[in-house]
Design a protein around this motif. Sequence first.
Motif, PDB file in Angstrom:
ATOM      1  N   ALA A  90       0.833  -1.199   0.000  1.00 13.04           N
ATOM      2  CA  ALA A  90       0.000   0.000   0.000  1.00 13.04           C
ATOM      3  C   ALA A  90       0.862   1.241   0.000  1.00 13.04           C
ATOM      4  O   ALA A  90       1.991   1.229   0.496  1.00 13.04           O
ATOM      5  N   ASP A  91       0.308   2.305  -0.585  1.00 15.50           N
ATOM      6  CA  ASP A  91       0.965   3.596  -0.537  1.00 15.50           C
ATOM      7  C   ASP A  91      -0.091   4.692  -0.498  1.00 15.50           C
ATOM      8  O   ASP A  91      -1.243   4.458  -0.847  1.00 15.50           O
ATOM      9  N   ILE A  95       2.326  10.607  -1.965  1.00 12.01           N
ATOM     10  CA  ILE A  95       3.167  10.816  -0.780  1.00 12.01           C
ATOM     11  C   ILE A  95       4.233   9.732  -0.655  1.00 12.01           C
ATOM     12  O   ILE A  95       5.407  10.021  -0.549  1.00 12.01           O
ATOM     13  N   GLY A  96       3.818   8.468  -0.649  1.00 11.60           N
ATOM     14  CA  GLY A  96       4.816   7.416  -0.533  1.00 11.60           C
ATOM     15  C   GLY A  96       4.245   6.138   0.052  1.00 11.60           C
ATOM     16  O   GLY A  96       3.049   6.044   0.354  1.00 11.60           O
ATOM     17  N   PRO A  97       5.108   5.140   0.217  1.00 12.78           N
ATOM     18  CA  PRO A  97       4.651   3.814   0.666  1.00 12.78           C
ATOM     19  C   PRO A  97       4.192   3.795   2.128  1.00 12.78           C
ATOM     20  O   PRO A  97       4.711   4.520   2.964  1.00 12.78           O
ATOM     21  N   LEU A  98       3.187   2.944   2.383  1.00 12.45           N
ATOM     22  CA  LEU A  98       2.705   2.698   3.746  1.00 12.45           C
ATOM     23  C   LEU A  98       3.244   1.392   4.302  1.00 12.45           C
ATOM     24  O   LEU A  98       3.298   1.199   5.501  1.00 12.45           O
ATOM     25  N   GLY A  99       3.582   0.473   3.419  1.00 13.16           N
ATOM     26  CA  GLY A  99       4.111  -0.802   3.876  1.00 13.16           C
ATOM     27  C   GLY A  99       3.821  -1.910   2.890  1.00 13.16           C
ATOM     28  O   GLY A  99       3.109  -1.732   1.908  1.00 13.16           O
ATOM     29  N   CYS A 123      -5.333  12.705   6.757  1.00 19.74           N
ATOM     30  CA  CYS A 123      -6.720  13.007   6.397  1.00 19.74           C
ATOM     31  C   CYS A 123      -6.763  13.685   5.026  1.00 19.74           C
ATOM     32  O   CYS A 123      -5.912  14.515   4.713  1.00 19.74           O
ATOM     33  N   GLY A 124      -7.725  13.288   4.214  1.00 21.05           N
ATOM     34  CA  GLY A 124      -7.867  13.846   2.881  1.00 21.05           C
ATOM     35  C   GLY A 124      -7.043  13.143   1.817  1.00 21.05           C
ATOM     36  O   GLY A 124      -7.129  13.483   0.636  1.00 21.05           O
ATOM     37  N   SER A 125      -6.254  12.161   2.207  1.00 17.90           N
ATOM     38  CA  SER A 125      -5.421  11.449   1.226  1.00 17.90           C
ATOM     39  C   SER A 125      -6.167  10.253   0.644  1.00 17.90           C
ATOM     40  O   SER A 125      -7.267   9.914   1.072  1.00 17.90           O
ATOM     41  N   VAL A 126      -5.552   9.625  -0.338  1.00 15.90           N
ATOM     42  CA  VAL A 126      -6.085   8.409  -0.955  1.00 15.90           C
ATOM     43  C   VAL A 126      -5.041   7.312  -0.793  1.00 15.90           C
ATOM     44  O   VAL A 126      -3.868   7.505  -1.095  1.00 15.90           O
ATOM     45  N   VAL A 127      -5.494   6.158  -0.287  1.00 19.69           N
ATOM     46  CA  VAL A 127      -4.606   5.010  -0.115  1.00 19.69           C
ATOM     47  C   VAL A 127      -4.844   4.052  -1.275  1.00 19.69           C
ATOM     48  O   VAL A 127      -5.988   3.699  -1.587  1.00 19.69           O
TER      49      VAL A 127
END
Length: 151
Positions: A90-91, A95-99, A123-127
């Motif tokens: 996921a990212d 912005i960048g990677p979540l893991g 908040c307000g981002s898209v994963v």
Amino acid sequence: MNRITRLAAGAAGAVALLSAPVPALAAAPEAATVTTCGWSGLQAGLSTRVCADVTGDGVVLYGQIGLAGPPSPGTSWPPAPKELITRLSADVVGIGPLGAATGRAVFTVSTVRVDGISTTAPCGSVVHASFAVEGRLWGPAPVTVDVPVSC
């Protein structure tokens, strides 16, 4: 009023105060969890998909593996267990990677949930999440989902 009467009246007042109901403090409302799953992918008789549970800014991502449909006529039942390699990543878009999480799962007949990433996102981002399954004789066919994080 004599001393005993005053003590009795004070004790009765204390009992009345202690036995009166205490108004409950208003609890903060809990954020609702929104579950979003992507489209199913079909491969080697399996159906795969990736899902996200979003609660406030918390995001839990997981994959699901199930049967693609009823067995074909003449197919042995139950099917032989399939040993699978799973990959979940996921990212946050822009912005960048979540893991990422890689693991193994054995699929027989029941749907298998593959947990992997639990994190927070702004908040307000898209994963954007991706889930892929591969077997001994076939490669991965990733499925994806995009979920908004609207706190």
